[in-house]
Write a protein that holds these residues in place. Structure first.
Motif, PDB file in Angstrom:
ATOM      1  N   LEU A   1      11.229  -2.427  34.747  1.00 17.73           N
ATOM      2  CA  LEU A   1      10.388  -2.105  33.580  1.00 17.73           C
ATOM      3  C   LEU A   1       9.384  -0.985  33.888  1.00 17.73           C
ATOM      4  O   LEU A   1       8.927  -0.294  32.971  1.00 17.73           O
ATOM      5  CB  LEU A   1       9.653  -3.363  33.097  1.00 17.73           C
TER       6      LEU A   1
ATOM      7  N   PHE B   1      10.031   1.825  35.242  1.00 16.49           N
ATOM      8  CA  PHE B   1      10.570   3.119  34.799  1.00 16.49           C
ATOM      9  C   PHE B   1      11.130   3.035  33.387  1.00 16.49           C
ATOM     10  O   PHE B   1      11.049   3.999  32.622  1.00 16.49           O
ATOM     11  CB  PHE B   1      11.614   3.670  35.789  1.00 16.49           C
ATOM     12  N   ALA B   2      11.698   1.883  33.003  1.00 19.28           N
ATOM     13  CA  ALA B   2      12.334   1.774  31.682  1.00 19.28           C
ATOM     14  C   ALA B   2      11.303   1.803  30.557  1.00 19.28           C
ATOM     15  O   ALA B   2      11.584   2.326  29.473  1.00 19.28           O
ATOM     16  CB  ALA B   2      13.170   0.496  31.600  1.00 19.28           C
TER      17      ALA B   2
ATOM     18  N   TYR C   1      10.195   5.455  30.083  1.00 25.08           N
ATOM     19  CA  TYR C   1      11.392   6.165  29.609  1.00 25.08           C
ATOM     20  C   TYR C   1      11.570   5.899  28.114  1.00 25.08           C
ATOM     21  O   TYR C   1      11.796   6.812  27.311  1.00 25.08           O
ATOM     22  CB  TYR C   1      12.606   5.678  30.410  1.00 25.08           C
ATOM     23  N   GLU C   2      11.440   4.640  27.726  1.00 22.75           N
ATOM     24  CA  GLU C   2      11.616   4.260  26.318  1.00 22.75           C
ATOM     25  C   GLU C   2      10.526   4.896  25.441  1.00 22.75           C
ATOM     26  O   GLU C   2      10.813   5.447  24.380  1.00 22.75           O
ATOM     27  CB  GLU C   2      11.583   2.730  26.188  1.00 22.75           C
TER      28      GLU C   2
ATOM     29  N   SER D   1      10.997   8.616  24.934  1.00 22.07           N
ATOM     30  CA  SER D   1      12.228   8.866  24.174  1.00 22.07           C
ATOM     31  C   SER D   1      12.055   8.486  22.711  1.00 22.07           C
ATOM     32  O   SER D   1      12.469   9.227  21.815  1.00 22.07           O
ATOM     33  CB  SER D   1      13.390   8.074  24.785  1.00 22.07           C
ATOM     34  N   VAL D   2      11.462   7.334  22.444  1.00 24.33           N
ATOM     35  CA  VAL D   2      11.240   6.915  21.050  1.00 24.33           C
ATOM     36  C   VAL D   2      10.260   7.886  20.381  1.00 24.33           C
ATOM     37  O   VAL D   2      10.460   8.281  19.235  1.00 24.33           O
ATOM     38  CB  VAL D   2      10.731   5.458  20.975  1.00 24.33           C
TER      39      VAL D   2
ATOM     40  N   ARG E   1      12.173  10.878  19.275  1.00 25.96           N
ATOM     41  CA  ARG E   1      13.015  10.598  18.107  1.00 25.96           C
ATOM     42  C   ARG E   1      12.175  10.539  16.835  1.00 25.96           C
ATOM     43  O   ARG E   1      12.525  11.118  15.804  1.00 25.96           O
ATOM     44  CB  ARG E   1      13.734   9.258  18.347  1.00 25.96           C
TER      45      ARG E   1
ATOM     46  N   ILE F   1       3.895   0.960  29.841  1.00 20.70           N
ATOM     47  CA  ILE F   1       4.145   1.197  28.413  1.00 20.70           C
ATOM     48  C   ILE F   1       2.832   1.598  27.734  1.00 20.70           C
ATOM     49  O   ILE F   1       2.790   2.564  26.971  1.00 20.70           O
ATOM     50  CB  ILE F   1       4.748  -0.071  27.753  1.00 20.70           C
TER      51      ILE F   1
ATOM     52  N   MET G   1       8.708   0.422  18.356  1.00 24.11           N
ATOM     53  CA  MET G   1       9.060  -0.452  19.486  1.00 24.11           C
ATOM     54  C   MET G   1       8.597  -1.887  19.265  1.00 24.11           C
ATOM     55  O   MET G   1       8.833  -2.746  20.121  1.00 24.11           O
ATOM     56  CB  MET G   1       8.436   0.093  20.780  1.00 24.11           C
TER      57      MET G   1
ATOM     58  N   ILE H   1      17.338   1.174  25.609  1.00 22.48           N
ATOM     59  CA  ILE H   1      17.022   0.848  27.007  1.00 22.48           C
ATOM     60  C   ILE H   1      16.145  -0.398  27.128  1.00 22.48           C
ATOM     61  O   ILE H   1      16.448  -1.336  27.864  1.00 22.48           O
ATOM     62  CB  ILE H   1      16.336   2.054  27.697  1.00 22.48           C
TER      63      ILE H   1
ATOM     64  N   ALA I   1      16.472  -3.854  29.166  1.00 18.14           N
ATOM     65  CA  ALA I   1      15.634  -3.843  30.379  1.00 18.14           C
ATOM     66  C   ALA I   1      14.502  -4.870  30.288  1.00 18.14           C
ATOM     67  O   ALA I   1      14.090  -5.431  31.303  1.00 18.14           O
ATOM     68  CB  ALA I   1      15.065  -2.445  30.615  1.00 18.14           C
TER      69      ALA I   1
ATOM     70  N   GLU J   1      14.135  -7.798  32.998  1.00 20.79           N
ATOM     71  CA  GLU J   1      12.917  -7.895  33.812  1.00 20.79           C
ATOM     72  C   GLU J   1      12.317  -9.307  33.729  1.00 20.79           C
ATOM     73  O   GLU J   1      11.947  -9.888  34.746  1.00 20.79           O
ATOM     74  CB  GLU J   1      11.895  -6.857  33.336  1.00 20.79           C
TER      75      GLU J   1
ATOM     76  N   TYR K   1      19.396   7.612  24.767  1.00 16.42           N
ATOM     77  CA  TYR K   1      18.505   8.540  25.479  1.00 16.42           C
ATOM     78  C   TYR K   1      19.058   8.940  26.850  1.00 16.42           C
ATOM     79  O   TYR K   1      18.333   9.427  27.710  1.00 16.42           O
ATOM     80  CB  TYR K   1      17.084   7.977  25.635  1.00 16.42           C
TER      81      TYR K   1
ATOM     82  N   GLY L   1      12.309  -6.239  16.932  1.00 18.94           N
ATOM     83  CA  GLY L   1      12.718  -4.998  17.579  1.00 18.94           C
ATOM     84  C   GLY L   1      12.240  -4.798  19.005  1.00 18.94           C
ATOM     85  O   GLY L   1      11.141  -5.201  19.373  1.00 18.94           O
ATOM     86  N   ILE L   2      13.061  -4.164  19.794  1.00 18.51           N
ATOM     87  CA  ILE L   2      12.788  -3.579  21.108  1.00 18.51           C
ATOM     88  C   ILE L   2      11.889  -4.466  21.988  1.00 18.51           C
ATOM     89  O   ILE L   2      12.400  -5.314  22.717  1.00 18.51           O
ATOM     90  CB  ILE L   2      12.242  -2.141  20.944  1.00 18.51           C
ATOM     91  N   SER L   3      10.561  -4.294  21.921  1.00 14.50           N
ATOM     92  CA  SER L   3       9.661  -5.079  22.785  1.00 14.50           C
ATOM     93  C   SER L   3       9.750  -6.564  22.495  1.00 14.50           C
ATOM     94  O   SER L   3       9.416  -7.385  23.368  1.00 14.50           O
ATOM     95  CB  SER L   3       8.207  -4.674  22.576  1.00 14.50           C
TER      96      SER L   3
END
Lengths: 205, 205
Positions: A19, A21-22, A25-26, A29-30, A33, A173, A196, B18, B22, B26, B62, B168-170
């Motif tokens: 987590l 790096f992810a 990264y997320e 990237s989000v 977008r 994050i 997110m 991701i 991830a 984790e 991504y 979503g996501i998180s």
């Protein structure tokens, strides 16, 4: 607003916390977008790449295998360098990793760490006299090993301008959302967090 | 407490978000490390594996490239199946992925989704008449396409017993911490969240 994409480079190494790096990264990237979707930026605001000693598959902590985009001897433009934590024995004892981090730090505008990544930056000699933070479990080690540092605790991250260090794992994050706010604006950061579904409030100041 | 490690299997596919995979990866991994460290369990409480159509490298959303641990035709024990979301065109239009999810769902004790992963479960015919949730941006599509579903919104996850779907996501992190609480106890979940420096409170009930 900047007039070209900012290059975000994330260091990878064997034992890296997933987590750490992810998460960043997320976020970047989000944010990219969302910015393109909402017309906040005419170009991709961020380009995210991972880099490691070699482009071969590497094994992160807990055995996730990831392939880096670039290797240390690549010519790699970098505006934001992210140094994640995890099991840091490999990078702490690898002169090539420390030399690469030092070399990247000389040209990057923004040097950042997640979690025990701060210990890598400290060992590379890049934190001298700075105000920083790290995972709560590593606060004491960082203080004892580097008494010249102003090590802060109970904060998600410390923004010292061109150096931004974050606390443990998920705090990467929070730090990344803060950097999106700094670089792309508060609205972009809030929209990214909402996309997110991440509970986030930027720190004042 | 269960008397053997629970097998957590996370579906991967090209275009997967991701953090959708991830985050849960984790949580279950940190929970395992913490449980062994603190003597909460005599054995690893969870074993986390990823699975995809083939064991070849695949490209997540991504452009992160990840290598799955297992492929669909492997014999893969599974107590908790996690179906993440993202760009879901590939799995939604791939009969092999839908068939694999159906096959795994027949033997797993706990079927879960993150984000738009709920749409994959719905298409596989595994949600009929259930109470579920998904990413806020997909709520309407899920309601319109599957009017028999009780689609809940503004919740991080819906625990319907052997089926648990998250937003979503998180929200996949929140759901996974909730599952750690359910399977390993509230203390283990709180300690895991603290280790991850993740702001988390289990939902009542």
């Amino acid at each position: 607003m900047f007039d070209r994409p900012l290059q975000v480079v994330i260091l990878l190494y064997p034992g890296i916390e997933i987590l750490d790096f992810a998460g960043p990264y997320e976020v970047f990237s989000v944010a990219t977008r969302i910015a393109l979707r909402d017309g906040l930026s005419a170009h991709a605001p961020f380009i995210v790449r991972t880099a490691a000693a070699s482009r071969e598959l590497l094994t992160a902590r807990y055995d996730l295998r990831v392939q880096p985009d670039a290797q240390f001897d690549d010519e790699l433009p970098c505006d934001v360098l992210i140094v994640p934590g995890g099991v840091i024995d490999q990078p702490m004892n690898d002169p090539d990793t420390l030399a690469w981090v030092r070399r990247m730090a000389m040209t990057t505008g923004l040097l950042t760490s997640v979690c025990s990544g701060a210990l890598i930056l400290a060992k590379a000699g890049l934190l001298e006299g700075q105000s920083v933070t790290t995972h709560w479990a590593d606060i004491q080690e960082l203080r004892e090993s580097y008494p010249d540092l102003d090590v802060q605790e109970n904060v998600p991250y410390v923004d010292a301008g061109s150096l931004v260090t974050s606390a443990g794992i998920s705090a990467g994050i929070d730090m990344s959302l803060h950097l999106v706010a700094r670089l792309l604006g508060a609205d972009a950061a809030r929209t990214t967090a909402r996309q997110m579904q991440y509970e986030w409030q930027d720190m004042p100041g």
